[in-house]
Design a protein around this motif. Structure first.
Motif, mmCIF file in Angstrom:
data_model
loop_
_atom_site.group_PDB
_atom_site.id
_atom_site.type_symbol
_atom_site.label_atom_id
_atom_site.label_comp_id
_atom_site.label_asym_id
_atom_site.label_seq_id
_atom_site.Cartn_x
_atom_site.Cartn_y
_atom_site.Cartn_z
ATOM 1 N N VAL A 112 0.841 -1.200 0.000
ATOM 2 C CA VAL A 112 0.000 0.000 0.000
ATOM 3 C C VAL A 112 0.877 1.252 0.000
ATOM 4 O O VAL A 112 0.603 2.224 -0.705
ATOM 5 N N LEU A 113 1.945 1.236 0.769
ATOM 6 C CA LEU A 113 2.866 2.375 0.813
ATOM 7 C C LEU A 113 3.533 2.598 -0.538
ATOM 8 O O LEU A 113 3.623 3.740 -1.015
ATOM 9 N N LEU A 114 3.982 1.536 -1.181
ATOM 10 C CA LEU A 114 4.589 1.660 -2.507
ATOM 11 C C LEU A 114 3.586 2.165 -3.541
ATOM 12 O O LEU A 114 3.915 3.021 -4.366
ATOM 13 N N ALA A 115 2.365 1.650 -3.498
ATOM 14 C CA ALA A 115 1.333 2.099 -4.440
ATOM 15 C C ALA A 115 1.022 3.579 -4.221
ATOM 16 O O ALA A 115 0.860 4.333 -5.183
ATOM 17 N N GLY A 116 0.950 4.001 -2.968
ATOM 18 C CA GLY A 116 0.704 5.414 -2.672
ATOM 19 C C GLY A 116 1.828 6.303 -3.178
ATOM 20 O O GLY A 116 1.583 7.385 -3.726
ATOM 21 N N GLY A 117 3.069 5.874 -3.034
ATOM 22 C CA GLY A 117 4.208 6.635 -3.543
ATOM 23 C C GLY A 117 4.190 6.721 -5.056
ATOM 24 O O GLY A 117 4.492 7.779 -5.633
ATOM 25 N N PHE A 118 3.810 5.633 -5.705
ATOM 26 C CA PHE A 118 3.723 5.626 -7.164
ATOM 27 C C PHE A 118 2.644 6.605 -7.642
ATOM 28 O O PHE A 118 2.870 7.390 -8.564
ATOM 29 N N VAL A 119 1.481 6.582 -7.016
ATOM 30 C CA VAL A 119 0.392 7.493 -7.387
ATOM 31 C C VAL A 119 0.805 8.939 -7.134
ATOM 32 O O VAL A 119 0.559 9.818 -7.958
ATOM 33 N N LEU A 120 1.445 9.217 -6.029
ATOM 34 C CA LEU A 120 1.896 10.568 -5.707
ATOM 35 C C LEU A 120 2.910 11.063 -6.736
ATOM 36 O O LEU A 120 2.829 12.211 -7.193
ATOM 37 N N ALA A 121 3.841 10.209 -7.131
ATOM 38 C CA ALA A 121 4.825 10.597 -8.146
ATOM 39 C C ALA A 121 4.145 10.897 -9.476
ATOM 40 O O ALA A 121 4.502 11.868 -10.160
ATOM 41 N N ARG A 122 3.147 10.105 -9.852
ATOM 42 C CA ARG A 122 2.427 10.347 -11.113
ATOM 43 C C ARG A 122 1.657 11.667 -11.072
ATOM 44 O O ARG A 122 1.626 12.406 -12.054
ATOM 45 N N VAL A 123 1.053 11.977 -9.933
ATOM 46 C CA VAL A 123 0.298 13.229 -9.812
ATOM 47 C C VAL A 123 1.233 14.414 -9.899
ATOM 48 O O VAL A 123 0.942 15.410 -10.581
ATOM 49 N N ILE A 124 2.362 14.337 -9.259
ATOM 50 C CA ILE A 124 3.333 15.444 -9.288
ATOM 51 C C ILE A 124 3.867 15.637 -10.700
ATOM 52 O O ILE A 124 3.992 16.768 -11.176
ATOM 53 N N ARG A 125 4.176 14.569 -11.409
ATOM 54 C CA ARG A 125 4.664 14.684 -12.782
ATOM 55 C C ARG A 125 3.594 15.241 -13.714
ATOM 56 O O ARG A 125 3.899 15.972 -14.654
ATOM 57 N N ALA A 126 2.348 14.862 -13.487
ATOM 58 C CA ALA A 126 1.258 15.337 -14.348
ATOM 59 C C ALA A 126 1.043 16.832 -14.180
ATOM 60 O O ALA A 126 0.700 17.526 -15.147
ATOM 61 N N ARG A 127 1.249 17.351 -13.021
ATOM 62 C CA ARG A 127 1.097 18.791 -12.789
ATOM 63 C C ARG A 127 2.219 19.571 -13.451
ATOM 64 O O ARG A 127 2.032 20.700 -13.871
ATOM 65 N N GLY A 128 3.374 18.996 -13.499
ATOM 66 C CA GLY A 128 4.532 19.687 -14.056
ATOM 67 C C GLY A 128 5.122 20.654 -13.050
ATOM 68 O O GLY A 128 4.581 20.875 -11.979
ATOM 69 N N THR A 129 6.226 21.253 -13.413
ATOM 70 C CA THR A 129 6.871 22.209 -12.523
ATOM 71 C C THR A 129 6.234 23.577 -12.703
ATOM 72 O O THR A 129 5.677 23.877 -13.755
ATOM 73 N N PRO A 130 6.319 24.467 -11.743
ATOM 74 C CA PRO A 130 5.746 25.809 -11.891
ATOM 75 C C PRO A 130 6.359 26.575 -13.061
ATOM 76 O O PRO A 130 5.683 27.356 -13.719
ATOM 77 N N ALA A 131 7.610 26.351 -13.374
ATOM 78 C CA ALA A 131 8.255 27.057 -14.496
ATOM 79 C C ALA A 131 7.613 26.629 -15.816
ATOM 80 O O ALA A 131 7.432 27.447 -16.714
ATOM 81 N N GLN A 132 7.263 25.367 -15.945
ATOM 82 C CA GLN A 132 6.619 24.901 -17.165
ATOM 83 C C GLN A 132 5.185 25.421 -17.259
ATOM 84 O O GLN A 132 4.691 25.695 -18.335
ATOM 85 N N ALA A 133 4.521 25.549 -16.139
ATOM 86 C CA ALA A 133 3.132 26.009 -16.142
ATOM 87 C C ALA A 133 3.038 27.467 -16.553
ATOM 88 O O ALA A 133 2.069 27.891 -17.166
#
Length: 144
Positions: A112-133
């Motif tokens: 569950v911890l690994l799955a949560g980390g994977f989902v969190l990493a995907r959400v952060i990548r999908a948002r992109g960095t503030p400089a790209q936004a």
């Protein structure tokens, strides 16, 4: 009068904790240490959140006597645990054995911890960095 009579009749009916009628006696210090180590690893089947050593339930008193009797019959700790598991199921063990049917119990939290980390990493990548936004507009398209 009737209230006093009903109170006097119901007073003996109040719940009392089970008392061990005869305390356990040990033949040696080694037997006592082994006994206490064993009952600390076993769960009370009635209380569910207490060890046999901590529980005051009548079944815990009976199981402590049973454990001591099995010890005096020459049974090993593993044999005593196997006997209790056969009778009450794996629930009686505070630390169930790692088997195919208990993998989820042992490794589920890590998954569950690994799955949560994977989902969190995907959400952060999908948002992109503030400089790209907030990309700067192209200067060639502007007129000066």
């Amino acid at each position: 009068m009737t209230i006093a009579l009903s109170l006097s009749v119901s007073a003996p009916l109040t719940a009392q904790p089970a008392n061990d009628p005869a305390p356990l006696s040990f033949t040696s210090d080694a037997e006592e240490r082994r006994f206490h180590a064993m009952v600390a690893e076993l769960r009370c089947v009635m209380c569910q959140n207490q060890s046999l050593a901590d529980s005051n339930a009548q079944i815990a008193h009976d199981l402590r006597r049973e454990v001591l009797d099995l010890m005096r019959q020459g049974k090993t700790d593993a044999q005593i645990k196997d006997f209790l598991v056969a009778r009450y199921g794996e629930f009686v063990l505070y630390r169930p054995q790692v088997e195919s049917k208990t993998w989820l119990l042992w490794f589920g939290p890590a998954l569950v911890l690994l799955a949560g980390g994977f989902v969190l990493a995907r959400v952060i990548r999908a948002r992109g960095t503030p400089a790209q936004a907030q990309a700067a507009p192209n200067d060639e398209d502007q007129e000066w």
